[in-house]
Design an enzyme around this catalytic site. Structure first.
Site, PDB file in Angstrom:
ATOM      1  N   ARG A 108       0.879  -1.190   0.000  1.00  8.16           N
ATOM      2  CA  ARG A 108       0.000   0.000   0.000  1.00  8.16           C
ATOM      3  C   ARG A 108       0.900   1.219   0.000  1.00  8.16           C
ATOM      4  O   ARG A 108       1.749   1.367   0.870  1.00  8.16           O
ATOM      5  CB  ARG A 108      -0.909   0.035   1.233  1.00  8.16           C
ATOM      6  CG  ARG A 108      -1.567   1.410   1.425  1.00  8.16           C
ATOM      7  CD  ARG A 108      -2.611   1.460   2.519  1.00  8.16           C
ATOM      8  NE  ARG A 108      -3.834   0.789   2.103  1.00  8.16           N
ATOM      9  CZ  ARG A 108      -5.002   0.939   2.716  1.00  8.16           C
ATOM     10  NH1 ARG A 108      -5.110   1.738   3.768  1.00  8.16           N
ATOM     11  NH2 ARG A 108      -6.069   0.298   2.294  1.00  8.16           N
ATOM     12  N   HIS A 135      -7.581   0.820  -6.123  1.00  8.32           N
ATOM     13  CA  HIS A 135      -7.739   0.014  -4.905  1.00  8.32           C
ATOM     14  C   HIS A 135      -8.429  -1.306  -5.302  1.00  8.32           C
ATOM     15  O   HIS A 135      -9.591  -1.541  -4.984  1.00  8.32           O
ATOM     16  CB  HIS A 135      -8.590   0.803  -3.901  1.00  8.32           C
ATOM     17  CG  HIS A 135      -8.545   0.276  -2.495  1.00  8.32           C
ATOM     18  ND1 HIS A 135      -7.729  -0.766  -2.107  1.00  8.32           N
ATOM     19  CD2 HIS A 135      -9.229   0.655  -1.384  1.00  8.32           C
ATOM     20  CE1 HIS A 135      -7.914  -1.002  -0.806  1.00  8.32           C
ATOM     21  NE2 HIS A 135      -8.813  -0.160  -0.353  1.00  8.32           N
ATOM     22  N   GLN A 138     -10.338  -3.861  -2.882  1.00  6.18           N
ATOM     23  CA  GLN A 138     -11.625  -3.325  -2.425  1.00  6.18           C
ATOM     24  C   GLN A 138     -12.717  -3.627  -3.455  1.00  6.18           C
ATOM     25  O   GLN A 138     -13.876  -3.888  -3.097  1.00  6.18           O
ATOM     26  CB  GLN A 138     -11.499  -1.808  -2.215  1.00  6.18           C
ATOM     27  CG  GLN A 138     -12.764  -1.112  -1.766  1.00  6.18           C
ATOM     28  CD  GLN A 138     -13.101  -1.344  -0.308  1.00  6.18           C
ATOM     29  OE1 GLN A 138     -12.253  -1.218   0.554  1.00  6.18           O
ATOM     30  NE2 GLN A 138     -14.350  -1.692  -0.015  1.00  6.18           N
ATOM     31  N   ASP A 231     -17.175   7.897  -0.745  1.00  2.05           N
ATOM     32  CA  ASP A 231     -15.875   7.736  -0.092  1.00  2.05           C
ATOM     33  C   ASP A 231     -15.540   9.072   0.568  1.00  2.05           C
ATOM     34  O   ASP A 231     -16.182  10.098   0.268  1.00  2.05           O
ATOM     35  CB  ASP A 231     -14.825   7.352  -1.161  1.00  2.05           C
ATOM     36  CG  ASP A 231     -13.437   7.115  -0.571  1.00  2.05           C
ATOM     37  OD1 ASP A 231     -13.324   6.855   0.646  1.00  2.05           O
ATOM     38  OD2 ASP A 231     -12.449   7.184  -1.348  1.00  2.05           O
ATOM     39  N   CYS A 272     -16.342   2.314   1.270  1.00  3.19           N
ATOM     40  CA  CYS A 272     -15.172   1.459   1.531  1.00  3.19           C
ATOM     41  C   CYS A 272     -14.692   1.582   2.970  1.00  3.19           C
ATOM     42  O   CYS A 272     -14.030   0.677   3.474  1.00  3.19           O
ATOM     43  CB  CYS A 272     -14.054   1.811   0.562  1.00  3.19           C
ATOM     44  SG  CYS A 272     -13.587   3.552   0.614  1.00  3.19           S
ATOM     45  N   ARG A 317     -13.871  -7.936   2.544  1.00  2.00           N
ATOM     46  CA  ARG A 317     -12.472  -7.670   2.197  1.00  2.00           C
ATOM     47  C   ARG A 317     -11.620  -8.909   2.473  1.00  2.00           C
ATOM     48  O   ARG A 317     -10.755  -9.275   1.689  1.00  2.00           O
ATOM     49  CB  ARG A 317     -11.916  -6.494   3.033  1.00  2.00           C
ATOM     50  CG  ARG A 317     -12.569  -5.143   2.819  1.00  2.00           C
ATOM     51  CD  ARG A 317     -12.397  -4.602   1.429  1.00  2.00           C
ATOM     52  NE  ARG A 317     -11.021  -4.640   0.962  1.00  2.00           N
ATOM     53  CZ  ARG A 317     -10.040  -3.816   1.376  1.00  2.00           C
ATOM     54  NH1 ARG A 317     -10.307  -2.832   2.230  1.00  2.00           N
ATOM     55  NH2 ARG A 317      -8.813  -3.927   0.904  1.00  2.00           N
TER      56      ARG A 317
HETATM   57  N1  NVA Z   1      -9.861   7.311  -1.030  1.00  2.00           N
HETATM   58  C1  NVA Z   1      -9.492   6.786   0.257  1.00  2.00           C
HETATM   59  C2  NVA Z   1      -9.759   5.316   0.330  1.00  2.00           C
HETATM   60  C3  NVA Z   1      -9.488   4.684   1.656  1.00  2.00           C
HETATM   61  C4  NVA Z   1      -9.770   3.222   1.690  1.00  2.00           C
HETATM   62  C5  NVA Z   1      -8.025   7.086   0.526  1.00  2.00           C
HETATM   63  O1  NVA Z   1      -7.193   6.859  -0.357  1.00  2.00           O
HETATM   64  O2  NVA Z   1      -7.710   7.582   1.609  1.00  2.00           O
HETATM   65  N1   CP Z   2     -11.246   0.304   2.887  1.00  2.00           N
HETATM   66  C1   CP Z   2      -9.954   0.250   3.257  1.00  2.00           C
HETATM   67  O1   CP Z   2      -9.033   0.039   2.462  1.00  2.00           O
HETATM   68  O2   CP Z   2      -9.762   0.440   4.592  1.00  2.00           O
HETATM   69  P1   CP Z   2      -8.358   0.599   5.332  1.00  2.00           P
HETATM   70  O3   CP Z   2      -7.763   1.898   4.899  1.00  2.00           O
HETATM   71  O4   CP Z   2      -8.689   0.546   6.795  1.00  2.00           O
HETATM   72  O5   CP Z   2      -7.478  -0.547   4.926  1.00  2.00           O
END
Ligand code: NVA
Ligand code: CP
Length: 330
Positions: A108, A135, A138, A231, A272, A317
């Site tokens: 990540r 992502h 997800q 989101d 998400c 997930r």
């Molecule tokens: N758009 C959000 C998704 C988190 C799962 C982020 O990148 O922070």
């Molecule tokens: N939805 C998601 O990716 O959550 P986290 O950021 O907690 O992993």
């Protein structure tokens, strides 16, 4: 011909055919049944995986850890800042070291180029646990949840409200186009996905008998929706200075009762997570104080309503990540 994903990376859904995505969803259902019935499934005993996080996480990290352990694997977690990567060691060198020790890498981080470079050098499957652009893990959880709740995917009217050019907006547009859902991004023009990605998704959608629509009109955009998805308005890695502008742009696109009432009676609400639906978080409280807004992308009323399936989605997930690891490592 049967689907075989052994040795493949999982970097973005654009790299996968609808049949391959179908295979992963069916595999996820099997793993969910095994978990529910308490049937051991340590199919990958003796293998080891490493989870590299350059941004924080709850769901993705825990899903990879539990799924890995359920499959009988050893799991190493490296939190943001605790490895040499990026600071003292290049991505390419890190990939070649980890590739000698592990069987799979979850990553990540920030740009999609980084996870791609990691995959190019690692020599073992690399799974994208979120980048600024995509992502993909997800997406499998979201598709599985929609199929469980509505009974089908093809022809579902899917509406995404909010920052439609972030990792979630991009990924959902791809996922819908691949699997035959009609995708609508209901967002201000400034936050529409990049033109080249929209063009590519429209082409994919045509092949799969569905549509991709971009609109600024909330009433028209959400009419007849089967799924309303949103989101957070400011994603990880973005500076705090964007909050003011983002709130101004996205306030009209908040998912509230009026939006859900305008959708189909049977419509579900998805997110998400994490979500700012109240002020019970440090950032939620700070924003409330500074901008006089207590709920952001979704109201607490909708988040807590019967239409909300966000926690089933979060559970999925784990089952879907298990399917990805099994399919690529078995
Ligand atoms: N758009 C959000 C998704 C988190 C799962 C982020 O990148 O922070
Ligand atoms: N939805 C998601 O990716 O959550 P986290 O950021 O907690 O992993």
């Amino acid at each position: 011909m049967g689907v075989n994903l052994r040795g493949r990376n999982f970097l973005k859904l654009l790299d996968f055919t609808p049949a391959e995505i179908r295979y992963l969803l069916d595999l996820s259902k099997n793993f969910k049944d095994l978990k529910r019935t308490g049937t051991p499934h340590r199919y990958l005993e003796g293998k080891n995986i490493v989870l590299l996080f350059e941004k924080t996480s709850t769901r993705t990290r825990c899903s990879f850890e539990v799924a890995g352990m359920d499959l009988g694997m050893g799991v190493t977690y490296l939190d943001p800042g605790s490895s040499q990567m990026g600071k003292k060691e290049s991505i390419a060198d890190t990939a070649r070291v980890l590739g000698r020790m592990y069987d799979g890498i979850e990553y990540r981080g920030f740009s999609q180029e980084l996870v791609t470079e990691l995959a190019n050098y690692a020599g073992i499957p690399v799974w994208n646990g979120l980048t600024d652009q995509f992502h993909p893990t997800q997406m499998l959880a979201d598709l599985l949840t929609i199929e469980e709740k509505l009974g089908y995917l093809k022809g579902v009217n899917f509406v995404y409200m909010g920052d439609a050019r972030n990792n979630m907006g991009n990924s959902l547009m791809v996922a819908c186009a691949k699997m035959g859902l009609n995708f609508t991004a209901c967002a201000p023009k400034e936050l529409w996905p990049a033109e080249d990605l929209v063009k590519e998704c429209k082409k994919i959608a045509k092949e799969n008998g569905c549509t991709v629509t971009l609109t600024e009109d909330v009433k028209k955009g959400t009419k007849n929706a089967d799924v309303i998805y949103t989101d957070i308005w400011v994603s990880m890695g973005e500076p705090d200075s964007v909050w003011a502008e983002r709130i101004k742009l996205l306030k009209p696109y908040q998912v509230n009762k009026a939006v859900m009432d305008n959708a189909k009676d049977t419509a579900i609400f998805m997110h998400c997570l994490p979500s700012f639906h109240d002020t019970k978080t440090t950032i939620g409280a700070e924003i409330a104080k500074k901008f006089k807004i207590k709920e952001m992308e979704v109201t607490d009323e909708v988040f807590e309503s019967k239409k909300s399936v966000v926690f089933d989605e979060a559970e999925n997930r784990m089952h879907t990540i298990k399917a990805v690891m099994y399919a690529t490592l078995k």
